[in-house]
Design a protein around this motif. Structure first.
Motif, short mmCIF file in Angstrom:
data_model
loop_
_atom_site.label_atom_id
_atom_site.label_comp_id
_atom_site.label_asym_id
_atom_site.label_seq_id
_atom_site.Cartn_x
_atom_site.Cartn_y
_atom_site.Cartn_z
N CYS A 41 -36.99 47.48 -33.72
CA CYS A 41 -36.74 49.03 -33.79
C CYS A 41 -38.01 49.74 -33.60
O CYS A 41 -38.39 50.90 -34.13
N LEU A 56 -30.50 46.37 -42.86
CA LEU A 56 -31.70 47.24 -42.29
C LEU A 56 -32.42 46.35 -41.08
O LEU A 56 -33.26 46.81 -40.43
N TYR A 91 -31.86 50.67 -27.11
CA TYR A 91 -31.66 50.84 -28.40
C TYR A 91 -30.51 51.85 -28.99
O TYR A 91 -29.79 51.42 -29.90
N TRP A 118 -38.96 58.37 -40.59
CA TRP A 118 -39.28 58.07 -42.06
C TRP A 118 -40.81 57.45 -41.89
O TRP A 118 -40.84 56.39 -41.15
N ASP A 146 -34.74 38.09 -45.13
CA ASP A 146 -35.69 38.37 -44.10
C ASP A 146 -36.26 37.27 -43.43
O ASP A 146 -36.37 36.09 -44.24
N ARG A 204 -45.07 51.73 -34.09
CA ARG A 204 -44.63 53.15 -33.96
C ARG A 204 -45.84 54.08 -34.06
O ARG A 204 -46.69 53.84 -34.49
N SER A 244 -28.67 52.73 -39.24
CA SER A 244 -28.53 53.12 -37.74
C SER A 244 -29.93 54.10 -37.18
O SER A 244 -30.87 53.66 -37.92
N LYS A 248 -27.18 50.94 -31.10
CA LYS A 248 -27.04 51.28 -32.32
C LYS A 248 -25.64 52.29 -32.38
O LYS A 248 -24.81 52.17 -33.25
N GLY A 252 -39.04 44.45 -44.42
CA GLY A 252 -39.63 45.54 -43.73
C GLY A 252 -40.03 46.76 -44.30
O GLY A 252 -40.12 46.70 -45.45
N PHE A 253 -40.63 47.69 -43.62
CA PHE A 253 -40.96 48.88 -44.13
C PHE A 253 -40.13 49.63 -45.09
O PHE A 253 -40.12 49.66 -46.53
N ILE A 254 -38.94 49.94 -44.48
CA ILE A 254 -37.71 50.72 -45.57
C ILE A 254 -37.27 49.53 -46.57
O ILE A 254 -37.33 50.10 -47.81
N ASN A 258 -32.99 34.01 -40.78
CA ASN A 258 -32.74 34.64 -39.60
C ASN A 258 -31.27 34.80 -39.40
O ASN A 258 -30.54 33.89 -39.26
N ILE A 259 -30.69 36.22 -39.45
CA ILE A 259 -29.19 36.28 -39.47
C ILE A 259 -28.81 35.99 -38.08
O ILE A 259 -27.54 35.82 -37.88
#
Ligand code: NAD
Length: 389
Positions: A100, A96, A185, A215, A49, A235, A138, A189, A27-29, A76-77
């Motif tokens: 979101c 992560l 959400y 972020w 991921d 987003r 979180s 969290k 992902g992004f982060i 996939n978890i």
């Protein structure tokens, strides 16, 4: 520092190379964190991921200088028995993985709750059972609305930081009614934070909880119709970028009055690296990670992005720069929002000596330069295509 030189922690001790199991690494982060770990440290990453597009540049070709230190596992978890084994192989787990994007919270509340709470449960459990340190992501949304938002509009107390400053160990979590599904959400969290905290208290789990405050930077989300679904709503940064790239007015939800603080992803990643490498200072803590100096309303963000984009692209701003839409129109039934989000920085300052550096203007300039270079040509082609009949 080059990866070959020994890295030193904040207390002057050498840092041993770690094996990190990073869930949601694509992902992004995750992509920025992987990049940092590969270029500046000698830690190994097991990158988990369902997608890897954002870290492809780190995985191939095999001649990359960090070849062999990052391995991608597509899983996939929710339903993969390999998860436990991969956690066992690691010294540290960073989670992560999550749904979101605000557009999902009220329209896909079940997926949102499962992803942010149920799917994270086995990760916490395996870490606790096998004594693995956990850094869990979180969100600042766990604070919900400020106390000040319940004061009369003209109350002078609204200007008093005691009524809006968000403190990890003091502030309450204030959510709207259950009908306002937007809070699914934040609530999921919050519950996973409480579970991680309780595992720490009752079973000795070594944990750190990160609460990111908006972020932003390159590779955040997707541009609808280019590298994501045409009907998708990413987003705010990607929504506004999409409008700018297409020369359309930026859509302001409910007047764009919400106030946010934006931090540059590269500054925030420095904070995460400090947590990774200073367990004695980070364990047992919840950290706000944001930039209190970069506060704007969403309307001001839009105005600034219009100016910056015009500068970096050499194009004229659109004739109608912004248009107003209601949240019901944009996000659907059950939407709600936090009014204002200023992170208190006392704990992260004290424990990790971290401070954000990049101003909002500078971070928008580098981010929109990236957006323009990455997407402008592709958008031109899409716009030039005749609409299929
Ligand atoms: P992101 O959507 O870009 O990254 C999340 C990654 O997790 C995605 O690549 C996704 O494919 C993966 N993932 C989701 N479910 C999975 C599953 N079941 N199995 C495997 N992989 C899965 O989001 P991000 O901005 O990188 O956010 C990372 C974390 O930080 C999330 O927990 C998010 O809630 C939190 N956060 C981020 C921000 C921010 O400002 N970016 C703010 C608040 C909280």
């Amino acid at each position: 520092a080059s990866p070959s030189s020994t890295r030193i922690d904040l207390d002057g001790n050498p840092i041993k190379p770690l094996t990190i199991c990073m869930i949601g690494a694509g992902g992004f982060i995750g992509s920025h964190l992987c990049e940092k770990l590969m270029s500046e440290t000698s830690h190994k990453v097991l990158a988990l991921d369902v997608y890897n597009d954002k870290i492809k540049h780190l995985l191939e070709p095999e001649s990359l200088p960090w070849n062999g230190r990052i391995h991608f596992h597509r899983l996939n978890i929710k339903n993969d028995s390999r998860l436990e084994g991969l956690i066992k192989m690691a010294d540290l787990v960073i989670n992560l993985a999550a749904i979101c994007t605000p557009a999902d919270y009220n329209t896909r509340p079940l997926d949102t709750i499962y992803s942010n709470f149920i799917d994270a449960l086995p990760v916490v459990k395996y870490c606790s059972e096998t004594n693995k340190r956990l850094i869990h992501f979180s969100t600042c949304e766990v604070y919900g609305k400020t106390i000040g938002s319940y004061l009369p509009k003209d109350s002078p107390l609204r200007q008093d930081p005691a009524y809006y400053m968000l403190k990890e160990d003091v502030s309450p979590c204030i959510f709207g009614s259950i009908e306002k599904q937007r809070w699914s959400y934040a609530c999921a969290k919050q519950l996973i934070e409480r579970l991680v905290y309780a595992e720490g208290a009752e079973s000795g789990l070594e944990f750190t909880i990160v609460r990111p405050f908006n972020w932003i930077g390159p590779r955040m989300d997707f541009i609808p119709g280019i590298d994501g679904p045409s009907e998708g709503v990413p987003r705010v940064l990607a929504c506004f970028s999409n409008n700018l790239l297409r020369g359309e007015p930026l859509k302001l939800v409910d007047g764009g009055e919400s106030q946010r603080t934006f931090v540059y992803i590269k500054d925030a990643i420095e904070a995460v690296l400090l947590m990774i490498e200073n367990p004695a200072r980070a364990n047992g803590h919840i950290f706000n990670v944001g930039n209190p100096n970069n506060e704007v309303t969403v309307r001001q963000l839009a105005e600034m992005m219009i100016q910056v984009y015009s500068k970096v692209s050499g194009t004229q701003p659109p004739e109608t720069p912004t248009i107003d839409v209601s949240s019901k129109e944009f996000y659907g039934e059950g939407y709600d929002d936090s009014d204002k989000r200023i992170p208190d920085m006392t704990i992260i300052n004290k424990q990790l000596e971290w401070n954000p550096k990049t101003s909002l203007w500078d971070l928008l300039e580098s981010t929109l330069t990236y957006q323009h270079r990455t997407y402008a040509e592709a958008i031109k082609k899409v716009i030039a295509q005749p609409i299929a009949s």
